[in-house]
Design a protein around this motif. Sequence first.
Motif, PDB file in Angstrom:
ATOM      1  N   LYS A  43      -4.077 -25.668 107.438  1.00  0.00           N
ATOM      2  CA  LYS A  43      -4.703 -24.599 108.190  1.00  0.00           C
ATOM      3  C   LYS A  43      -5.883 -25.120 108.741  1.00  0.00           C
ATOM      4  N   GLY A  44      -6.249 -24.206 109.961  1.00  0.00           N
ATOM      5  CA  GLY A  44      -7.419 -24.520 110.737  1.00  0.00           C
ATOM      6  C   GLY A  44      -8.432 -23.366 110.290  1.00  0.00           C
ATOM      7  N   GLY A  45      -9.785 -23.543 110.858  1.00  0.00           N
ATOM      8  CA  GLY A  45     -10.775 -22.732 110.524  1.00  0.00           C
ATOM      9  C   GLY A  45     -11.859 -22.977 110.817  1.00  0.00           C
ATOM     10  N   ILE A  46     -12.973 -22.279 110.067  1.00  0.00           N
ATOM     11  CA  ILE A  46     -14.588 -22.341 110.201  1.00  0.00           C
ATOM     12  C   ILE A  46     -14.729 -22.982 108.861  1.00  0.00           C
ATOM     13  N   ILE A  47     -15.990 -23.952 108.951  1.00  0.00           N
ATOM     14  CA  ILE A  47     -16.314 -24.621 107.638  1.00  0.00           C
ATOM     15  C   ILE A  47     -17.912 -24.076 107.802  1.00  0.00           C
ATOM     16  N   LEU A  48     -18.473 -23.668 106.708  1.00  0.00           N
ATOM     17  CA  LEU A  48     -19.820 -23.196 106.582  1.00  0.00           C
ATOM     18  C   LEU A  48     -20.494 -24.032 105.102  1.00  0.00           C
ATOM     19  N   PHE A  49     -21.398 -24.712 105.574  1.00  0.00           N
ATOM     20  CA  PHE A  49     -22.251 -25.453 104.533  1.00  0.00           C
ATOM     21  C   PHE A  49     -23.402 -24.962 104.103  1.00  0.00           C
ATOM     22  N   TYR A  50     -23.811 -24.700 102.901  1.00  0.00           N
ATOM     23  CA  TYR A  50     -25.001 -23.771 102.415  1.00  0.00           C
ATOM     24  C   TYR A  50     -25.739 -24.629 101.434  1.00  0.00           C
ATOM     25  N   ASN A  51     -27.254 -24.440 101.483  1.00  0.00           N
ATOM     26  CA  ASN A  51     -27.845 -24.978 100.363  1.00  0.00           C
ATOM     27  C   ASN A  51     -28.260 -24.289  99.389  1.00  0.00           C
ATOM     28  N   SER A  52     -28.925 -24.656  98.022  1.00  0.00           N
ATOM     29  CA  SER A  52     -29.195 -23.905  96.752  1.00  0.00           C
ATOM     30  C   SER A  52     -29.657 -22.663  96.897  1.00  0.00           C
ATOM     31  N   LYS A  61     -15.856 -26.359 112.754  1.00  0.00           N
ATOM     32  CA  LYS A  61     -14.537 -25.908 113.006  1.00  0.00           C
ATOM     33  C   LYS A  61     -13.576 -26.981 112.988  1.00  0.00           C
ATOM     34  N   ALA A  62     -12.357 -26.653 112.522  1.00  0.00           N
ATOM     35  CA  ALA A  62     -11.187 -27.862 112.582  1.00  0.00           C
ATOM     36  C   ALA A  62      -9.773 -27.442 112.563  1.00  0.00           C
ATOM     37  N   ARG A  63      -8.995 -28.030 113.088  1.00  0.00           N
ATOM     38  CA  ARG A  63      -7.630 -27.728 113.058  1.00  0.00           C
ATOM     39  C   ARG A  63      -7.044 -27.837 111.806  1.00  0.00           C
ATOM     40  N   LYS A  64      -7.404 -28.818 110.881  1.00  0.00           N
ATOM     41  CA  LYS A  64      -6.965 -29.041 109.642  1.00  0.00           C
ATOM     42  C   LYS A  64      -8.316 -29.133 108.705  1.00  0.00           C
ATOM     43  N   LEU A  65      -8.326 -28.267 107.994  1.00  0.00           N
ATOM     44  CA  LEU A  65      -9.948 -27.984 107.240  1.00  0.00           C
ATOM     45  C   LEU A  65     -10.100 -29.012 106.198  1.00  0.00           C
ATOM     46  N   PRO A  98      -7.106 -21.436 117.946  1.00  0.00           N
ATOM     47  CA  PRO A  98      -8.309 -22.263 118.653  1.00  0.00           C
ATOM     48  C   PRO A  98      -9.422 -21.379 119.188  1.00  0.00           C
ATOM     49  N   MET A  99      -8.985 -20.677 120.079  1.00  0.00           N
ATOM     50  CA  MET A  99     -10.041 -19.759 120.818  1.00  0.00           C
ATOM     51  C   MET A  99     -10.950 -18.934 120.055  1.00  0.00           C
ATOM     52  N   GLU A 100     -10.068 -18.484 118.987  1.00  0.00           N
ATOM     53  CA  GLU A 100     -10.869 -17.470 117.943  1.00  0.00           C
ATOM     54  C   GLU A 100     -12.051 -18.338 117.173  1.00  0.00           C
ATOM     55  N   ARG A 101     -11.631 -19.717 116.726  1.00  0.00           N
ATOM     56  CA  ARG A 101     -12.408 -20.612 115.939  1.00  0.00           C
ATOM     57  C   ARG A 101     -13.677 -20.856 116.870  1.00  0.00           C
ATOM     58  N   ILE A 103     -15.008 -19.069 119.348  1.00  0.00           N
ATOM     59  CA  ILE A 103     -15.766 -17.856 119.131  1.00  0.00           C
ATOM     60  C   ILE A 103     -16.478 -17.866 117.909  1.00  0.00           C
ATOM     61  N   TYR A 104     -15.905 -17.762 116.834  1.00  0.00           N
ATOM     62  CA  TYR A 104     -16.430 -17.487 115.541  1.00  0.00           C
ATOM     63  C   TYR A 104     -17.709 -18.620 115.270  1.00  0.00           C
ATOM     64  N   GLU A 105     -17.136 -19.677 115.756  1.00  0.00           N
ATOM     65  CA  GLU A 105     -18.240 -20.774 115.487  1.00  0.00           C
ATOM     66  C   GLU A 105     -19.427 -20.875 116.053  1.00  0.00           C
ATOM     67  N   THR A 106     -19.171 -20.300 117.323  1.00  0.00           N
ATOM     68  CA  THR A 106     -20.378 -20.058 118.253  1.00  0.00           C
ATOM     69  C   THR A 106     -21.417 -19.064 117.975  1.00  0.00           C
ATOM     70  N   TYR A 107     -20.456 -17.857 117.449  1.00  0.00           N
ATOM     71  CA  TYR A 107     -21.261 -16.676 117.045  1.00  0.00           C
ATOM     72  C   TYR A 107     -22.068 -16.967 115.800  1.00  0.00           C
ATOM     73  N   ILE A 108     -21.386 -17.516 114.856  1.00  0.00           N
ATOM     74  CA  ILE A 108     -21.913 -17.705 113.323  1.00  0.00           C
ATOM     75  C   ILE A 108     -23.302 -18.643 113.503  1.00  0.00           C
ATOM     76  N   ILE A 109     -23.131 -19.606 114.212  1.00  0.00           N
ATOM     77  CA  ILE A 109     -24.172 -20.744 114.443  1.00  0.00           C
ATOM     78  C   ILE A 109     -25.362 -19.749 114.910  1.00  0.00           C
ATOM     79  N   ASN A 110     -25.197 -19.150 115.877  1.00  0.00           N
ATOM     80  CA  ASN A 110     -26.326 -18.137 116.384  1.00  0.00           C
ATOM     81  C   ASN A 110     -26.899 -16.893 115.543  1.00  0.00           C
ATOM     82  N   LYS A 111     -25.872 -16.255 115.244  1.00  0.00           N
ATOM     83  CA  LYS A 111     -26.060 -15.117 114.350  1.00  0.00           C
ATOM     84  C   LYS A 111     -26.754 -15.262 113.098  1.00  0.00           C
ATOM     85  N   GLU A 112     -26.438 -16.520 112.334  1.00  0.00           N
ATOM     86  CA  GLU A 112     -26.972 -16.845 111.036  1.00  0.00           C
ATOM     87  C   GLU A 112     -27.867 -18.169 111.283  1.00  0.00           C
TER      88      GLU A 112
END
Length: 124
Positions: A43-52, A61-65, A98-101, A103-112
């Motif tokens: 599956k493809g999708g969005i990856i989010l990395f968080y600290n403690s 984002k990636a085609r194969k997560l 891919p288009m939704e990925r 959009i979500y990537e750009t939105y999350i980068i800026n929103k969060e």
Amino acid sequence: MIKIDIPKPDVIITKKKPLEDVKDHKISSEYGFTDFRQISREKGGIILFYNSKDELLFVGKARKLRQRVTKHFDDNVSAIKKHRDEVQKIAVIYVEDPMEREIYETYIINKEQAKYNIDKVFYK
């Protein structure tokens, strides 16, 4: 105005302390994550990395997560290569289109306001 709702993560992996490791789980890297196999290979999708502190460090984002997540910890050209020790949690959102990925990537980068993303940043 366009309203975008960030989907809830499909998979969340947290860093394991050495004493928490189970013998039949091989640590995927020296960075303490053992559960990469929970992430789909196909599956493809969005990856989010968080600290403690649960602060968002990086969005990708990636085609194969699964393959992409492991490369972030093994690759010398990863955008988080200098900050791998800081990562305590990885969240994955499955998004096949891919288009939704994008959009979500750009939105999350800026929103969060992801700390280590430098491309697609509009909030600075």
